[in-house]
Design a protein around this motif. Structure first.
Motif, PDB file in Angstrom:
ATOM      1  N   ARG A   6       0.864  -1.325   0.102  1.00  0.00           N
ATOM      2  CA  ARG A   6      -0.007  -0.100  -0.102  1.00  0.00           C
ATOM      3  C   ARG A   6       0.973   1.298  -0.138  1.00  0.00           C
ATOM      4  N   ILE A   7       0.483   2.258  -0.818  1.00  0.00           N
ATOM      5  CA  ILE A   7       1.274   3.583  -1.072  1.00  0.00           C
ATOM      6  C   ILE A   7      -0.039   4.668  -0.608  1.00  0.00           C
ATOM      7  N   GLU A   8       0.148   5.354   0.086  1.00  0.00           N
ATOM      8  CA  GLU A   8      -0.901   6.236   0.725  1.00  0.00           C
ATOM      9  C   GLU A   8      -0.366   7.592   0.092  1.00  0.00           C
ATOM     10  N   THR A   9      -1.300   8.353  -0.658  1.00  0.00           N
ATOM     11  CA  THR A   9      -1.222   9.702  -1.138  1.00  0.00           C
ATOM     12  C   THR A   9      -2.132  10.836  -0.597  1.00  0.00           C
ATOM     13  N   PRO A  10      -1.586  12.058  -0.458  1.00  0.00           N
ATOM     14  CA  PRO A  10      -2.494  13.016  -0.198  1.00  0.00           C
ATOM     15  C   PRO A  10      -3.235  13.531  -1.141  1.00  0.00           C
ATOM     16  N   THR A  11      -4.545  13.899  -0.906  1.00  0.00           N
ATOM     17  CA  THR A  11      -5.391  14.635  -1.679  1.00  0.00           C
ATOM     18  C   THR A  11      -5.818  15.932  -1.217  1.00  0.00           C
ATOM     19  N   PRO A  12      -6.548  16.877  -1.771  1.00  0.00           N
ATOM     20  CA  PRO A  12      -6.770  18.125  -1.579  1.00  0.00           C
ATOM     21  C   PRO A  12      -8.273  17.980  -1.109  1.00  0.00           C
ATOM     22  N   PHE A  13      -8.867  16.645  -0.987  1.00  0.00           N
ATOM     23  CA  PHE A  13     -10.218  16.439  -0.839  1.00  0.00           C
ATOM     24  C   PHE A  13     -10.518  16.000   0.753  1.00  0.00           C
ATOM     25  N   GLY A  14     -11.783  16.349   1.368  1.00  0.00           N
ATOM     26  CA  GLY A  14     -12.173  16.156   2.641  1.00  0.00           C
ATOM     27  C   GLY A  14     -11.668  14.508   2.917  1.00  0.00           C
ATOM     28  N   ILE A  15     -11.870  13.703   2.001  1.00  0.00           N
ATOM     29  CA  ILE A  15     -11.542  12.082   2.234  1.00  0.00           C
ATOM     30  C   ILE A  15     -10.294  11.850   3.124  1.00  0.00           C
ATOM     31  N   GLY A  16      -9.121  13.056   2.961  1.00  0.00           N
ATOM     32  CA  GLY A  16      -8.090  12.624   3.223  1.00  0.00           C
ATOM     33  C   GLY A  16      -7.113  11.867   2.449  1.00  0.00           C
ATOM     34  N   THR A  17      -6.422  10.888   2.764  1.00  0.00           N
ATOM     35  CA  THR A  17      -5.415  10.270   1.767  1.00  0.00           C
ATOM     36  C   THR A  17      -6.122   9.074   1.057  1.00  0.00           C
ATOM     37  N   ALA A  18      -5.493   9.006  -0.034  1.00  0.00           N
ATOM     38  CA  ALA A  18      -5.965   7.817  -0.991  1.00  0.00           C
ATOM     39  C   ALA A  18      -4.962   6.844  -0.993  1.00  0.00           C
ATOM     40  N   ASN A  19      -5.505   5.619  -1.378  1.00  0.00           N
ATOM     41  CA  ASN A  19      -4.581   4.332  -1.314  1.00  0.00           C
ATOM     42  C   ASN A  19      -4.281   3.751  -2.793  1.00  0.00           C
ATOM     43  N   SER A  20      -3.027   3.581  -3.065  1.00  0.00           N
ATOM     44  CA  SER A  20      -2.546   2.874  -4.201  1.00  0.00           C
ATOM     45  C   SER A  20      -2.065   1.683  -3.671  1.00  0.00           C
ATOM     46  N   PHE A  21      -2.025   0.458  -4.643  1.00  0.00           N
ATOM     47  CA  PHE A  21      -1.375  -0.712  -4.332  1.00  0.00           C
ATOM     48  C   PHE A  21      -0.697  -1.322  -5.296  1.00  0.00           C
ATOM     49  N   LEU A  22       0.713  -1.420  -4.928  1.00  0.00           N
ATOM     50  CA  LEU A  22       1.723  -1.965  -5.889  1.00  0.00           C
ATOM     51  C   LEU A  22       1.513  -3.514  -5.615  1.00  0.00           C
ATOM     52  N   MET A  23       1.448  -4.311  -6.832  1.00  0.00           N
ATOM     53  CA  MET A  23       1.382  -5.602  -7.019  1.00  0.00           C
ATOM     54  C   MET A  23       2.725  -6.142  -7.620  1.00  0.00           C
ATOM     55  N   LYS A  24       3.323  -6.930  -6.781  1.00  0.00           N
ATOM     56  CA  LYS A  24       4.549  -7.684  -7.372  1.00  0.00           C
ATOM     57  C   LYS A  24       4.411  -8.961  -7.648  1.00  0.00           C
ATOM     58  N   GLY A  25       4.348  -9.416  -9.097  1.00  0.00           N
ATOM     59  CA  GLY A  25       4.121 -10.600  -9.308  1.00  0.00           C
ATOM     60  C   GLY A  25       4.907 -10.732 -10.581  1.00  0.00           C
ATOM     61  N   ASP A  26       4.272 -11.520 -11.740  1.00  0.00           N
ATOM     62  CA  ASP A  26       4.824 -11.800 -13.031  1.00  0.00           C
ATOM     63  C   ASP A  26       4.939 -10.342 -13.889  1.00  0.00           C
ATOM     64  N   THR A  27       4.008  -9.677 -13.460  1.00  0.00           N
ATOM     65  CA  THR A  27       3.767  -8.352 -13.969  1.00  0.00           C
ATOM     66  C   THR A  27       3.694  -7.360 -12.968  1.00  0.00           C
ATOM     67  N   LEU A  28       4.238  -6.310 -12.862  1.00  0.00           N
ATOM     68  CA  LEU A  28       4.572  -4.971 -11.877  1.00  0.00           C
ATOM     69  C   LEU A  28       3.409  -4.278 -12.067  1.00  0.00           C
ATOM     70  N   SER A  29       2.413  -4.273 -11.141  1.00  0.00           N
ATOM     71  CA  SER A  29       1.000  -3.185 -11.595  1.00  0.00           C
ATOM     72  C   SER A  29       1.017  -2.277 -10.301  1.00  0.00           C
ATOM     73  N   ILE A  30       0.121  -1.414 -10.760  1.00  0.00           N
ATOM     74  CA  ILE A  30      -0.291  -0.566  -9.631  1.00  0.00           C
ATOM     75  C   ILE A  30      -1.687  -0.390  -9.827  1.00  0.00           C
ATOM     76  N   VAL A  31      -2.585  -0.461  -8.520  1.00  0.00           N
ATOM     77  CA  VAL A  31      -4.027  -0.173  -8.666  1.00  0.00           C
ATOM     78  C   VAL A  31      -4.527   1.128  -7.889  1.00  0.00           C
ATOM     79  N   ASP A  32      -4.706   1.910  -8.869  1.00  0.00           N
ATOM     80  CA  ASP A  32      -5.022   3.599  -8.507  1.00  0.00           C
ATOM     81  C   ASP A  32      -3.787   4.012  -8.376  1.00  0.00           C
ATOM     82  N   VAL A  33      -3.764   5.506  -8.729  1.00  0.00           N
ATOM     83  CA  VAL A  33      -2.723   6.307  -8.854  1.00  0.00           C
ATOM     84  C   VAL A  33      -2.776   7.733  -8.237  1.00  0.00           C
TER      85      VAL A  33
END
Length: 315
Positions: A6-33
């Motif tokens: 999990r990688i947390e990123t700040p946002t300018p919105f009331g929700i606070g931070t948002a999460n991205s998820f790095l997946m390390k497998g045969d393909t290196l992917s990230i869910v949401d950015v």
């Protein structure tokens, strides 16, 4: 087994931070950015660096939905393909036809809800902030039931309501899901009024869609949801039940305020007397969602007057 980071990123919105998820497998992917602000870019860079990667190493960006705190930095991953629901592309491609339709849609929606013309300035506020969004379009469109490229153990499950682009990605064997904003531990998601996918047909009834999506999630019997905000959700069944129960209770509080035929705007004035001026779009969406639910459950009926304004009254 793939490693999920999990990688947390700040946002300018009331929700606070948002999460991205790095997946390390045969393909290196990230869910949401994250959101397209410098602070979120720096947080993503630092999160990648902590595990020995750069933006250029990521092969695939996977999007749960099109809201700005989730699709902001598609442009940063210059070597990655971008995959998600086709609705994302309206924003990623800056589709001017869609934006014009969206403006007309919201203006007509405000009129139907009985909103006075002095609130017309809210049309622009109800449109998503494209400056916070990326511009790299989708490489691959995913539909309900599709397997995720590079991660065949994951399947896309369409879960509309919070967004008309919303997908979750489910591993049935390991019993987890990347949940986007479908289920957040610390706050209930808002089912927002949005334009129908193909710019035709009736307004999507977001609250009803969202309730159905929550029930769909519960039926999947997953043990963990990697949420788009906050901590992982591990009490999935119980939290879904709580969310549905509280939504019903909120609808019944709205029902109790109906003493004559009311427009959406009039009921919103009663239900959200202090928030209406600063959060017109969110409060109208919420009220309309409760009325859609009450109508579907047989508590109220909807009629249109000669001016095209909808009125709701108890059955």
């Amino acid at each position: 087994m793939e490693q999920i980071i999990r990688i947390e990123t700040p946002t300018p919105f009331g929700i606070g931070t948002a999460n991205s998820f790095l997946m390390k497998g045969d393909t290196l992917s990230i869910v949401d950015v994250g959101t397209k602000i410098p602070e979120a870019h720096a947080a993503l860079a630092q999160g990648l660096k902590a595990h020995g990667y750069t933006f250029e190493d990521v092969e695939q960006v996977i999007l749960t939905h099109h809201h700005p705190d989730h699709i902001g930095w598609t442009d940063a991953f210059t070597n990655a393909t971008v995959i998600g629901h086709g609705y994302n592309d309206y924003w990623l491609r800056r589709d001017e036809t869609f934006f014009q339709y969206q403006r007309a849609f919201y203006k007509a929606q405000l009129a139907e809800e009985g909103v006075p013309q002095l609130y017309d300035r809210w049309v622009d506020k109800m449109i998503r902030e494209v400056d916070y969004m990326g511009t790299t379009p989708l490489t691959t469109i995913l539909r309900d039931g599709d397997r995720v490229p590079g991660h065949p153990h994951l399947r896309a499950v369409e879960t509309l309501g919070h967004a008309q682009s919303h997908l979750i990605f489910v591993d049935d064997e390991r019993r987890y899901a990347f949940g986007g904003d479908l289920l957040i531990g610390f706050v209930a998601s808002n089912p927002l009024v949005e334009v129908p996918f193909h710019m035709e047909g009736a307004r999507p009834k977001s609250q009803l869609q969202y309730n159905a999506s929550l029930k769909k999630l519960a039926s999947l019997q997953v043990d963990r949801v990697y949420s788009g905000h906050g901590d992982d959700v591990t009490n999935v069944q119980a939290l879904v039940e709580t969310r549905l129960k509280k939504q019903h209770e909120r609808a019944m509080r709205a029902y109790a305020l109906i003493d004559r035929p009311l427009t959406v705007f009039e009921l919103t004035q009663r239900f959200y007397p202090t928030k209406l001026q600063t959060e017109l779009g969110l409060t109208l969406s919420s009220t309309l969602g409760q009325l859609d639910y009450l109508e579907a459950e047989g508590f109220v009926k909807r009629t249109m007057n000669e001016e095209g304004i909808a009125y709701y009254e108890k059955v």
